[in-house]
Design a protein around this motif. Structure first.
Motif, PDB file in Angstrom:
ATOM      1  N   ILE A  57       1.291  -1.153  -0.195  1.00  0.00           N
ATOM      2  CA  ILE A  57       0.345  -0.137   0.418  1.00  0.00           C
ATOM      3  C   ILE A  57       0.914   1.639   0.297  1.00  0.00           C
ATOM      4  O   ILE A  57       0.446   2.118  -0.459  1.00  0.00           O
ATOM      5  CB  ILE A  57      -0.801   0.531   1.161  1.00  0.00           C
ATOM      6  N   ALA A  58       2.389   1.210   1.032  1.00  0.00           N
ATOM      7  CA  ALA A  58       3.049   2.693   1.354  1.00  0.00           C
ATOM      8  C   ALA A  58       3.952   2.524   0.230  1.00  0.00           C
ATOM      9  O   ALA A  58       4.688   3.455   0.322  1.00  0.00           O
ATOM     10  CB  ALA A  58       2.687   3.127   2.661  1.00  0.00           C
ATOM     11  N   GLY A  59       4.270   1.219  -0.566  1.00  0.00           N
ATOM     12  CA  GLY A  59       5.632   1.307  -0.665  1.00  0.00           C
ATOM     13  C   GLY A  59       6.320   2.633  -2.230  1.00  0.00           C
ATOM     14  O   GLY A  59       6.913   2.960  -2.206  1.00  0.00           O
ATOM     15  N   GLU A  60       5.514   2.896  -3.580  1.00  0.00           N
ATOM     16  CA  GLU A  60       5.119   4.010  -4.420  1.00  0.00           C
ATOM     17  C   GLU A  60       5.352   4.904  -3.776  1.00  0.00           C
ATOM     18  O   GLU A  60       6.016   5.743  -4.034  1.00  0.00           O
ATOM     19  CB  GLU A  60       4.521   3.489  -5.101  1.00  0.00           C
ATOM     20  N   THR A  61       4.629   5.524  -2.298  1.00  0.00           N
ATOM     21  CA  THR A  61       4.411   6.512  -1.325  1.00  0.00           C
ATOM     22  C   THR A  61       6.007   6.987  -0.898  1.00  0.00           C
ATOM     23  O   THR A  61       6.333   8.237  -1.834  1.00  0.00           O
ATOM     24  CB  THR A  61       3.259   6.556  -0.971  1.00  0.00           C
ATOM     25  N   LEU A  62       6.538   6.370  -0.693  1.00  0.00           N
ATOM     26  CA  LEU A  62       7.593   5.909  -0.112  1.00  0.00           C
ATOM     27  C   LEU A  62       8.917   6.226  -1.066  1.00  0.00           C
ATOM     28  O   LEU A  62       9.460   6.887  -0.485  1.00  0.00           O
ATOM     29  CB  LEU A  62       8.347   4.541   0.708  1.00  0.00           C
ATOM     30  N   LEU A  63       8.818   5.508  -2.446  1.00  0.00           N
ATOM     31  CA  LEU A  63       9.187   5.906  -3.061  1.00  0.00           C
ATOM     32  C   LEU A  63       9.423   7.644  -3.508  1.00  0.00           C
ATOM     33  O   LEU A  63      10.266   8.020  -3.502  1.00  0.00           O
ATOM     34  CB  LEU A  63       9.925   5.224  -4.439  1.00  0.00           C
ATOM     35  N   SER A 144      -1.766  -0.105 -10.749  1.00  0.00           N
ATOM     36  CA  SER A 144      -2.819   0.921  -9.891  1.00  0.00           C
ATOM     37  C   SER A 144      -4.192   0.598  -9.755  1.00  0.00           C
ATOM     38  O   SER A 144      -4.723  -1.331 -10.992  1.00  0.00           O
ATOM     39  CB  SER A 144      -3.078   1.825 -11.635  1.00  0.00           C
ATOM     40  N   GLY A 145      -5.131   0.592  -9.276  1.00  0.00           N
ATOM     41  CA  GLY A 145      -6.283  -0.192  -8.828  1.00  0.00           C
ATOM     42  C   GLY A 145      -6.667  -0.525  -8.025  1.00  0.00           C
ATOM     43  O   GLY A 145      -5.605  -1.304  -7.259  1.00  0.00           O
ATOM     44  N   TRP A 146      -7.173  -0.948  -7.625  1.00  0.00           N
ATOM     45  CA  TRP A 146      -7.676  -2.142  -6.020  1.00  0.00           C
ATOM     46  C   TRP A 146      -7.425  -3.136  -6.433  1.00  0.00           C
ATOM     47  O   TRP A 146      -7.301  -3.664  -5.691  1.00  0.00           O
ATOM     48  CB  TRP A 146      -8.845  -1.560  -5.362  1.00  0.00           C
ATOM     49  N   PRO A 148      -5.989  -5.067  -8.611  1.00  0.00           N
ATOM     50  CA  PRO A 148      -4.268  -5.736  -8.762  1.00  0.00           C
ATOM     51  C   PRO A 148      -3.271  -5.180  -6.844  1.00  0.00           C
ATOM     52  O   PRO A 148      -2.814  -6.168  -6.466  1.00  0.00           O
ATOM     53  CB  PRO A 148      -3.567  -4.706  -9.702  1.00  0.00           C
ATOM     54  N   VAL A 149      -3.675  -4.620  -6.362  1.00  0.00           N
ATOM     55  CA  VAL A 149      -3.254  -4.404  -4.945  1.00  0.00           C
ATOM     56  C   VAL A 149      -3.897  -5.470  -4.052  1.00  0.00           C
ATOM     57  O   VAL A 149      -3.238  -6.114  -3.625  1.00  0.00           O
ATOM     58  CB  VAL A 149      -3.478  -2.714  -5.118  1.00  0.00           C
ATOM     59  N   THR A 150      -5.271  -5.401  -4.565  1.00  0.00           N
ATOM     60  CA  THR A 150      -5.701  -6.859  -2.938  1.00  0.00           C
ATOM     61  C   THR A 150      -5.422  -8.008  -4.002  1.00  0.00           C
ATOM     62  O   THR A 150      -5.017  -8.663  -3.021  1.00  0.00           O
ATOM     63  CB  THR A 150      -7.403  -6.452  -3.641  1.00  0.00           C
ATOM     64  N   SER A 151      -4.853  -8.147  -4.671  1.00  0.00           N
ATOM     65  CA  SER A 151      -4.281  -9.584  -5.191  1.00  0.00           C
ATOM     66  C   SER A 151      -2.964  -9.704  -5.171  1.00  0.00           C
ATOM     67  O   SER A 151      -2.802 -10.835  -4.413  1.00  0.00           O
ATOM     68  CB  SER A 151      -4.081  -9.749  -7.288  1.00  0.00           C
ATOM     69  N   ILE A 152      -2.343  -8.276  -5.074  1.00  0.00           N
ATOM     70  CA  ILE A 152      -0.787  -8.651  -4.462  1.00  0.00           C
ATOM     71  C   ILE A 152      -0.664  -9.108  -2.193  1.00  0.00           C
ATOM     72  O   ILE A 152      -0.342 -10.048  -2.071  1.00  0.00           O
ATOM     73  CB  ILE A 152       0.338  -6.941  -4.456  1.00  0.00           C
ATOM     74  N   ILE A 153      -1.679  -8.283  -1.368  1.00  0.00           N
ATOM     75  CA  ILE A 153      -2.342  -8.720  -0.656  1.00  0.00           C
ATOM     76  C   ILE A 153      -2.566  -9.620  -0.332  1.00  0.00           C
ATOM     77  O   ILE A 153      -1.916 -10.669  -0.034  1.00  0.00           O
ATOM     78  CB  ILE A 153      -3.615  -8.244   0.079  1.00  0.00           C
ATOM     79  N   VAL A 154      -3.246 -10.435  -0.577  1.00  0.00           N
ATOM     80  CA  VAL A 154      -3.881 -11.508  -1.047  1.00  0.00           C
ATOM     81  C   VAL A 154      -2.535 -12.622  -1.125  1.00  0.00           C
ATOM     82  O   VAL A 154      -2.769 -14.164  -0.580  1.00  0.00           O
ATOM     83  CB  VAL A 154      -5.036 -12.414  -2.363  1.00  0.00           C
TER      84      VAL A 154
END
Length: 213
Positions: A57-63, A144-146, A148-154
């Motif tokens: 969730i926060a990785g890209e923001t940290l970059l 991007s989008g919820w 694909p992000v949800t897929s990584i978390i799953v």
């Protein structure tokens, strides 16, 4: 299951590699009751999931805060992962994870409660270290989008569950595979990890030099 998700799960599986932490888990929980062993395994697995979810969730923001481009981070992360893969194929283990041969298990028992040792050093950095965190950030920055992000978390959740099952069966797995079996598995995982690393580097080069590749 989507091919990309399978690739992410494979990368997480190889980098986190719960088999490499079995000896540490057995040493840290020596003399514990089954209830306390289960508690340590649960906390370690939960820590892995929380770490993956947070950096997804926060990785890209940290970059962006650090002023690091995604392409540069992909190339750097890919090189790090590739070096880890080379070491694994040479039978030298993961160079960015602690060396268990020089680890002071008795000192950990003395100064760190069981719940703390489940987080450090078992979960971080023994199971998920810089290579795993870098890979999470790289994959999350590519989508991007919820969904694909949800897929990584799953994928992170599935790996966390797998880690819990491996830790709970640590004694049986260690006896079944032995040092030779674990060494062979590490080399095979290193080969798979090298392929993942090359893909990450190529993706980063495409981002930095879109006209060249």
């Amino acid at each position: 299951m989507d091919t990309e998700i399978i690739k992410i799960i494979l990368a997480f599986m190889v980098l986190i590699n719960p088999f490499s932490a079995l000896t540490l888990f057995l040493d840290l929980t020596r003399g514990y009751s089954m209830t306390n062993r289960r508690k340590v395994a649960r906390i370690a697995s939960t820590t892995i999931f929380i770490t993956i979810a947070f950096f997804t969730i926060a990785g890209e923001t940290l970059l962006k805060v650090l002023g690091i481009s995604i392409g540069s981070f992909q190339v750097a992360g890919g090189i790090l992962v590739f070096l880890i893969a080379i070491n694994m194929m040479n039978g030298e283990g993961n160079p960015v994870k602690p060396d268990q041969d020089n680890f002071d298990f008795e000192h950990v028992h003395e100064v760190i409660p069981s719940t703390a040792s489940a987080v450090v050093p078992l979960a971080i950095p023994m199971m998920i270290g810089p290579g795993g965190i870098s890979t999470v950030i790289i994959y999350s920055s590519q989508v991007s989008g919820w969904l694909p992000v949800t897929s990584i978390i799953v994928a992170g959740l599935l790996i966390s569950i797998f880690c819990y099952l491996c830790l709970m069966a640590a004694g049986r797995i260690s006896r079944f595979l032995g040092d030779t079996g674990l060494n062979i598995m590490s080399r095979i995982m290193g080969m798979l990890l090298a392929a993942v690393a090359i893909e990450i580097i190529v993706s980063g080069l495409r981002t930095i030099f879109p006209d060249l590749l």
